[in-house]
Design an enzyme around this catalytic site. Sequence first.
Site, PDB file in Angstrom:
ATOM      1  N   THR A 104      -8.833  -1.900   2.505  1.00 18.92           N
ATOM      2  CA  THR A 104      -8.635  -2.370   1.142  1.00 18.92           C
ATOM      3  C   THR A 104      -8.839  -3.879   1.080  1.00 18.92           C
ATOM      4  OG1 THR A 104      -7.168  -2.229  -0.786  1.00 18.92           O
ATOM      5  CG2 THR A 104      -6.108  -2.577   1.356  1.00 18.92           C
ATOM      6  N   LYS A 134     -13.206  -4.998   2.247  1.00 20.77           N
ATOM      7  CA  LYS A 134     -14.198  -3.949   1.987  1.00 20.77           C
ATOM      8  C   LYS A 134     -15.636  -4.389   2.284  1.00 20.77           C
ATOM      9  CE  LYS A 134     -11.620  -1.183  -1.361  1.00 20.77           C
ATOM     10  NZ  LYS A 134     -11.660  -0.506  -2.674  1.00 20.77           N
ATOM     11  N   SER A 177       0.816  -1.221   0.000  1.00 21.96           N
ATOM     12  CA  SER A 177       0.000   0.000   0.000  1.00 21.96           C
ATOM     13  C   SER A 177       0.850   1.271   0.000  1.00 21.96           C
ATOM     14  CB  SER A 177      -0.921   0.015   1.219  1.00 21.96           C
ATOM     15  OG  SER A 177      -1.642   1.232   1.274  1.00 21.96           O
ATOM     16  N   TYR A 215      -3.012   1.731 -11.498  1.00 28.49           N
ATOM     17  CA  TYR A 215      -1.889   2.658 -11.652  1.00 28.49           C
ATOM     18  C   TYR A 215      -0.537   1.955 -11.660  1.00 28.49           C
ATOM     19  CZ  TYR A 215      -1.391   2.238  -6.565  1.00 28.49           C
ATOM     20  OH  TYR A 215      -1.219   1.753  -5.295  1.00 28.49           O
TER      21      TYR A 215
END
EC number: 1.1.1.25
Length: 289
Positions: free
Chosen positions: A69, A73, A22, A228
């Site tokens: 995350t 969730k 993360s 990303y």
Amino acid sequence: MDDKSMARGRKAFVTGFPIKHSRSPLIHGFWLKELGIDGSYEAVEVKPEDFSSFAASLAANGFAGGNVTIPHKEAAYAAAESLDEAACAIGAVNTLWLENGRLCGGNTDAYGFAANLDASAPGWDKADRALVLGAGGASRAVVHALLSRGVCHVSVVNRTLSRAEELAAHFGARVYAHGWDEAQALVSNAGLIVNTTALGMSGHGEGQDFPIDLTCAPKEAVATNIVYVPLRTAFLNKAEKAGLKTVDGLGMLLHQAVPGFERWFGQRPQVTQALREHILADMAKAGAL
């Protein structure tokens, strides 16, 4: 008492399993330093079977709240005593906070998706039609954002048609399910094309050609990826070659972090080029570009 005094010593977290990958601690750490807030934000790895007890002990552990995350969730959604509108619509929680002793849950993914496009492709929401590639968990936040911003017709394409049909049934009118074999035909009238699939991600056919021709898309169409890593996927490269405006997924990560930070630390941070470069530098160091 000013906002900085109120936030002094406040703790927040990001939890997942695993969590070492993360970049949320980098983002929030950047803002804490930039705003001069004496608070902290840490990564806490929690196994799925331990999540309920972790969520129930936030106050006892001194946390004001935190981010959630994969794979927690849905568990966070179930644990929250109060949910915001986005979390209810999406069926998942990525942000937790305590309010009058109650555990509250929200979802900022849709906000982050829309804010990223607002910053990089203003006017994107003038599109009448959007094409969403993939019907996984992340696509729910995308569809919610599109409907909230007034997109009239959202086509969701998925290899397993039943997944797309399930998503369309969840959101109702304006969302339509299609099999992957229909994707090519839908490109020609899509003002926004969103890739939520793993195609082109690290370890998922990275470097391979994206299997849809984007040259027939309207010349004013916007193409965006929600991943990303890598920053420039095969999908975005193909869209760029087709002359489309492209928006990478890093901005979504940065913007979705804003509402949570404000809740925990009392000040609304800004997504700036300096923050983006801070995260890109870390990605480069990790060989993730």
